[in-house]
Structure formats: C-alpha cells, structure tokens
Design an enzyme around this catalytic site. Structure first.
Site, PDB file in Angstrom:
ATOM      1  N   GLY A   1     -79.558 -33.873  33.849  1.00 45.58           N
ATOM      2  CA  GLY A   1     -80.985 -33.736  33.596  1.00 45.58           C
ATOM      3  C   GLY A   1     -81.365 -32.305  33.897  1.00 45.58           C
ATOM      4  N   GLY A   2     -81.687 -31.543  32.861  1.00 45.52           N
ATOM      5  CA  GLY A   2     -82.008 -30.131  33.070  1.00 45.52           C
ATOM      6  C   GLY A   2     -80.814 -29.418  33.664  1.00 45.52           C
ATOM      7  CG  MET A   3     -81.000 -25.691  35.131  1.00 47.13           C
ATOM      8  SD  MET A   3     -79.700 -24.921  34.164  1.00 47.13           S
ATOM      9  CE  MET A   3     -78.988 -23.838  35.390  1.00 47.13           C
TER      10      MET A   3
ATOM     11  N   GLY B   1     -74.624 -38.387  34.624  1.00 42.69           N
ATOM     12  CA  GLY B   1     -75.586 -37.875  33.642  1.00 42.69           C
ATOM     13  C   GLY B   1     -76.078 -36.507  34.030  1.00 42.69           C
TER      14      GLY B   1
ATOM     15  CG  ASP C   1     -90.124 -35.804  32.204  1.00 43.10           C
ATOM     16  OD1 ASP C   1     -90.580 -36.050  31.068  1.00 43.10           O
ATOM     17  OD2 ASP C   1     -88.986 -35.322  32.391  1.00 43.10           O
TER      18      ASP C   1
ATOM     19  CD  GLU D   1     -73.172 -30.964  35.919  1.00 43.89           C
ATOM     20  OE1 GLU D   1     -72.333 -31.109  36.837  1.00 43.89           O
ATOM     21  OE2 GLU D   1     -72.929 -30.413  34.836  1.00 43.89           O
ATOM     22  CB  VAL D   2     -76.805 -37.677  38.296  1.00 42.85           C
ATOM     23  CG1 VAL D   2     -76.786 -38.852  39.258  1.00 42.85           C
ATOM     24  CG2 VAL D   2     -78.205 -37.069  38.249  1.00 42.85           C
TER      25      VAL D   2
ATOM     26  CE  LYS E   1     -81.725 -35.856  39.728  1.00 42.16           C
ATOM     27  NZ  LYS E   1     -83.151 -35.966  39.356  1.00 42.16           N
TER      28      LYS E   1
HETATM   29  P1  AMP Z   1     -82.019 -37.288  36.147  1.00 39.00           P
HETATM   30  O1  AMP Z   1     -81.643 -35.875  36.395  1.00 39.00           O
HETATM   31  O2  AMP Z   1     -82.653 -37.934  37.346  1.00 39.00           O
HETATM   32  O3  AMP Z   1     -82.815 -37.457  34.881  1.00 39.00           O
HETATM   33  O4  AMP Z   1     -80.651 -38.095  35.899  1.00 39.00           O
HETATM   34  C1  AMP Z   1     -79.840 -37.887  34.777  1.00 39.00           C
HETATM   35  C2  AMP Z   1     -79.127 -39.183  34.452  1.00 39.00           C
HETATM   36  O5  AMP Z   1     -78.239 -39.530  35.509  1.00 39.00           O
HETATM   37  C3  AMP Z   1     -80.029 -40.386  34.283  1.00 39.00           C
HETATM   38  O6  AMP Z   1     -80.543 -40.488  32.972  1.00 39.00           O
HETATM   39  C4  AMP Z   1     -79.100 -41.537  34.624  1.00 39.00           C
HETATM   40  O7  AMP Z   1     -78.305 -41.865  33.496  1.00 39.00           O
HETATM   41  C5  AMP Z   1     -78.180 -40.936  35.679  1.00 39.00           C
HETATM   42  N1  AMP Z   1     -78.640 -41.255  37.045  1.00 39.00           N
HETATM   43  C6  AMP Z   1     -79.554 -40.570  37.770  1.00 39.00           C
HETATM   44  N2  AMP Z   1     -79.730 -41.136  38.980  1.00 39.00           N
HETATM   45  C7  AMP Z   1     -78.914 -42.215  39.014  1.00 39.00           C
HETATM   46  C8  AMP Z   1     -78.643 -43.213  40.002  1.00 39.00           C
HETATM   47  N3  AMP Z   1     -79.251 -43.204  41.193  1.00 39.00           N
HETATM   48  N4  AMP Z   1     -77.764 -44.186  39.697  1.00 39.00           N
HETATM   49  C9  AMP Z   1     -77.148 -44.197  38.491  1.00 39.00           C
HETATM   50  N5  AMP Z   1     -77.355 -43.281  37.527  1.00 39.00           N
HETATM   51  C10 AMP Z   1     -78.221 -42.293  37.776  1.00 39.00           C
END
Ligand code: AMP
Length: 621
Positions: free
Chosen positions: A21-23, A19, A131, A25-26, A41
C-alpha cells in the site's frame, strides 16, 4: 523494496509478502516470542513524507480501540525500517470478496453495521479515515470485518489513484465531491462508505471512467444510477438510502455513519415505512429550499449551452440554487492539492502531536518539499487549464449528445380515439404556481390510475399493466421508448399532470400531442434530470431536443414519485416538477394529438419500468 521474506525484525521472522500500500509493504510474519502469526506493515525511514504519515497511523490506531478497527500489537524501528505489528487477518479484503460478485442486502448490512460502527467511533475520537474503500476493509471471515489503514499516505503507483508528490489524495472512485472545495470531514468518509455499500450490493462502482481525473469529474458532476438499475431485485427503499449517502451536498447526507447503517437496515426490514419517511424528509427539504430561496436575491444562471435558443429557463429559485452548486459551474476539476503548511488543519480535529514524528521531520527536506509541491501544483494547474478543462467540456458535450441520440423511437401503437371520461374530484394544482394558464381548478380528467375501470387506458399483459394500485409501463428491451396511451380523443391545449416513479430503466414521463410517430415527451431520467424533446415520423432514433437533460433538485431520487406537470398552450410548453417550474420551450410542430405515459431504456440497461398514479388533465386557455 526487495523481498524481505526470511529476514528478521527483532523477534519477528518475515514469512511472505501479503500486500503493498503506497510505500508500505505488509508481510506475514512469525512472532517467535509470543509464538503466533502476525502481519507487519513496514516502511523505509528514508522517506520522510511516508514516515510522517506512518507515525500518524501509529498514533491513530493507538487511540482507536474498537472491536472492528484493526488494532496494533507493537510498533518499533530497526536500522532504517519502521514497522507496525498487527494481528494477521486471514480472510482477505472486502475488495477480494466483491470480486466474486455482489452481496445480498442482508450480508452487506452485516458488514456495513460493523464498519459504520468503527468509522463513527473514529469520528467521535476526532479522526477522519480519508481512504475508506473495500481494500482497506479486512475480513476475518464473511461475517466479521475490520476497518484498517488509518492515515497512511497512498502514493500513486497505478492509474487508480490521483496523486501529487507529498500529498494524500485518496482514491477518486470514493472521493466525495466536496473534497474539491474543502478538507476531508466525517461526511466525506460517509460518502465513501456509501460508495462501498453501492459496490457491495451491485458489484459495481457508481462512477467509472478511463482516467482518475475523469472519475473525479463524474463524482462532482454526475448523478449515480440507482442501484436497482444494476440489480433489479433491489427495492426503491434501498435505492433511496444509497442515493442519500451519495448526495453531492454534504448537508443532505446521513449525519453519521451509524445513521446510514440504520437507514439501510430499515430499508431492508420495513421498506414501505422507510420510503414514507424519506418522502416526507425530501418534501420538507424542498419546502425549506423554496422558502429560503424566496428570501434570497435571485441570481440567474443559464442552465443550457448558449447555442440552444429554444430553452428559456424559468427563474425558479430552487433550480437556480442547484445549478450554482453544480460542478459545471466549477471550471477546474479540482485536484485536491493540499498545502503542506495547512495540512494539519485538514482534519476536523487534528491528530495528537507526535513527538516521534517531530524528531524525524527535519527542516531542510521540509523546505525542499514545499518548493517541489509548488512546482508540481503549477504544472498540475497548467495541465488542468489547457488539457483537463477542454477535455472535460468535450466529454460533457459528448455525454449530453449521446444521451439524446441513442434512444430509439417507439413505433407508437396506433392510438384509437374511443372515449373521454372527464370526472373526478375538483383539485387545484396549488403548488404548481400554474394558475394563470390553467382555466378552472376542476380537472377535465382526474384518474388515480389505481385501475383501468372505464377502460380508458391501453392495457396488455406485458407492457401496459395495472397492478398494485398504479399503472405500470414496462420496457422489455434496450434502447426503446415504450408508450402506454390514453384511449381518448385528441387534445390540443391542456395541462397534464401525473405522478411518476422511475423504478428501473433510464427514463419515464408523459408523451403529448402524439400523432403516430410524431410527439413531444417530457420525462425524468435516472440521472435526476428532466428533458423535453420532439420526435418526428421517419426520424428513426433521432429526436429534436427542446430542453436538453437538465439536472434539477426538484426531482426526488431513487424511484420516489415525482409529480410532472406540463402546460401545453399553443406552441408554448411550461414544465413543472413537484410544484417547481423547471423549464419552458416553444415549438409549433404539433398542435394536437393524444396522450400517453412512457418509459424508456438506454443501453446497457436491458429493460425498465415506470409506474404512474394520479393522472389529471386541466383545461388551459
Ligand atoms: P495497507 O497498506 O494497509 O493498505 O495493506 C496492503 C494490503 O496488505 C492489504 O490490502 C491487505 O491485502 C494486506 N494486509 C494489510 N494488513 C493486513 C493484516 N493485518 N492481515 C492480513 N493482510 C493484511
């Protein structure tokens, strides 16, 4: 950022993108040293703004060891990449779960308790999340949640979020109205958690609109619909919990996240007990507000558009106070543009100093960013003044008129004069302050409405029903006003008092001087507003507004009983709610008629219900 699947970061092999989130990437990755799957992340170090915030998250997570806060295994950097290694949580996010539909209150409680516990723990460590929303709640499974994403800035890349360069603004659907005027606090997090809870049990957001600005404007100005209006099976006690979490005034919300979860548990397990407590709290709050108001110098604000000459607002301290706090008095829908220099003070308790982030924040970009922020702020301010504000006003006018226009009138059943039975205990409406116009404290009629013993009310199997010690008016279609008349002779001048609980639907109250399709009605609605209007025969769906829907803190929320009192004397109508004078109007169209209790619906609500107790009629001179 291009797809980095297949590449290595230290001993981590990136497998696939999970996924964004902002800048940041996970990625799902494989830890070749510990031989397990992890989530990573990562962020490019070229973006100083994000890197600084990324460091905050690293620091925050490092400080927060809690079984429902997503922990960090590791933090490192390689070339221009900085990355945070976390456990991989396979169950997706709460947002994904809610896409399948709302949760039962019990299932919602289970997750709420975990998140509230985690959030309160963070607050106790001096960290505000800022948030809270379903996509930041990760699920191991449907029974175990982790609060995630502490402190990383979310730049807007889609229309869901408000942003300005270099500024974390949160997500408008979850932003508390007080963020317009001050920094994030534990209470703004609790508000956001209240919205998440609303979403969990109804599957809907309380405030939605086309643009982020319009959403935020609603957060500031509108009252949320009670959850039971979306899910009729939800109890008034559950409504009361949510509406308290979403109070506009942070002082009226739950003080801690755990208190919110505990209240929700009580509302599920002991709803009557919880409601009784809540009523008591709201009553003593009203009393305190009244007391405080009498000590305060009176400042009047006209609560209706100046073009409406018929509304003469009572100078009631409580109502005045509320109007002053109301967002209509705030001329700019305030984009929370935070000054960078002051940002470290935004939190109640600042994050600990980060040596690493100090290393990476250089002076030159800081000056450039400050200048950029100023330019953007000026442009945003201009936009708000010349576009946002006029549009918001137009929207306000549109909404106000819509709520007036779409109620279809009732084909009022023919009301037969049969009997009047003045009886009951002498009772003075002491708290109403209406003594000067009510002649005598003995009601002409005092009916607890626990049963239709003398047969003085209309009764049928569906619409007008006596049950569980009160008189229920059920609306069984949308855009409809359902009356349940008192089968009594016509009444001209009188003070009419009744306790009404708006259990579902849009509005409920009392109709007076009913002559066929001609009548007045004084009602409260599900936006915590009251109104007085007139309907004339042959007017179809249009009403004449005598007092437009006006928000009042005198109205108790969430299906709680509210005592309405209208003193109709000649052409003069004085309105009181729970002992507070809320408005006055003049109209001489109908001098007499019958009385009815009523409930109404507006689309999209398919039906509604008002329940009534303690009906009284007093004589007035
Ligand atoms: P975030 O930048 O923390 O908002 O993460 C973006 C997206 O990545 C989230 O909405 C989840 O779908 C996925 N994600 C983040 N952290 C995890 C994690 N530890 N395990 C699985 N998916 C994750």
């Amino acid at each position: 950022m291009s797809d980095l699947a297949g590449t290595h970061l230290g001993h981590y092999r990136l497998l696939r993108l999970l996924g964004k989130g902002g800048m940041a990437e996970v990625y799902l990755a494989y830890d070749e040293e510990k031989q397990r799957e992890v989530a990573i992340k990562m962020i490019s170090g070229h973006n100083v703004d994000y890197l600084e915030r990324f460091m905050r998250e690293v620091a925050a997570v490092d400080k927060l060891t809690h079984k429902h806060i997503l922990p960090a295994y590791d933090y490192d950097s390689e070339e221009s990449w900085h990355y945070l290694v976390m456990p991989y949580i396979p169950g997706g996010t709460l947002r994904e779960l809610l896409e399948e539909g709302p949760l039962s209150p019990t299932a919602a409680l289970e997750l709420l308790e975990q998140i509230a516990d985690a959030l309160q723990f963070a607050h106790e460590q001096g960290i505000i999340h800022r948030d809270i929303k379903p996509s930041n709640i990760l699920l191991r499974d449907a029974h175990y949640a982790y609060l995630a994403d502490f402190g990383v800035a979310k730049f807007v890349e889609n229309s869901n979020r408000l942003t300005q360069t270099g500024t974390l603004l949160g997500t408008p659907e979850y932003m508390a109205p007080d963020l317009a005027e001050g920094p994030a606090t534990s209470s703004t997090d609790i508000y956001a958690l209240g919205i998440v809870l609303y979403q969990m049990i109804t599957g809907q957001l309380p405030f939605v609109a086309e643009t982020p600005l319009a959403v935020y404007w609603k957060q500031i100005r509108d009252q949320p619909q009670s959850p039971s209006q979306h899910q009729p099976s939800l109890s008034p006690a559950i409504d009361a919990v949510i509406l308290r979490a979403l109070e506009k005034d942070p002082h009226q919300r739950f003080h801690t996240a755990r208190e919110l979860a505990e209240a929700f548990r009580q509302a599920i397990e002991k709803p009557e007990h919880y409601l009784a407590q809540e009523r008591q709290r709201l009553r003593s709050r009203l009393k305190q507000e009244r007391k405080a108001a009498t000590r305060r110098p009176l400042r009047l604000r006209r609560p209706t558009p100046p073009s409406d000459p018929s509304f003469l607002p009572e100078a009631t301290p409580v109502a005045v106070k509320t109007r002053e706090r109301r967002p209509v008095a705030i001329t700019l829908p305030p984009l929370p543009i935070r000054r960078r220099a002051a940002r470290s003070n935004d939190l109640e308790t600042p994050y600990p100093a980060q040596p690493l982030s100090q290393q990476i924040v250089r002076e030159q970009p800081r000056i450039r960013r400050r200048r950029n922020t100023m330019v953007v702020s000026i442009v945003a301010l201009g936009f708000l003044l010349f576009v946002g504000l006029p549009m918001s006003y137009m929207y306000y006018v549109f909404e106000t008129h819509r709520s007036q226009a779409t109620v279809l009138p009732v084909s009022t059943p023919s009301i037969q004069a049969t009997q009047q039975a003045p009886q009951g205990q002498p009772q003075t409406p002491a708290s109403t302050g209406a003594a000067p116009t009510i002649t005598g404290s003995t009601p002409l009629l005092d009916d607890p409405l626990s049963a239709n013993t003398p047969g003085r009310w209309t009764e049928d199997a569906n619409h007008c029903v006596f049950a569980s010690g009160s008189y229920h008016v059920n609306v069984l279609q949308t855009n409809f006003l359902q009356p349940c008349p008192l089968l009594a002779p016509t009444i001209d001048n009188a003070a009419v008092q009744v306790e009404v609980s708006l259990r579902s639907g849009s509005n409920a109250g009392v109709m007076l001087r009913v002559q066929g399709e001609g009548f007045y009605d004084f009602e409260i609605n599900n936006q915590r507003q009251f109104f007085l209007r007139r309907h004339d025969p042959g007017k179809g769906s249009s009403y004449t507004s005598l007092i437009p829907p006006t928000t009042s803190s005198a109205i108790l929320p969430g299906g709680l009983p509210n005592t309405l009192l209208v003193i109709a004397n000649g052409a003069n109508f004085k309105l009181y709610i729970n002992g507070t004078a809320v408005g006055e109007a003049t109209d001489s169209t109908y001098a007499s008629g019958q009385l009815a209790l009523a409930a109404g619906t507006l689309a999209p609500l398919p039906g509604g219900e008002g329940s009534f107790t303690n009906f009284k009629i007093f004589k007035v001179s």
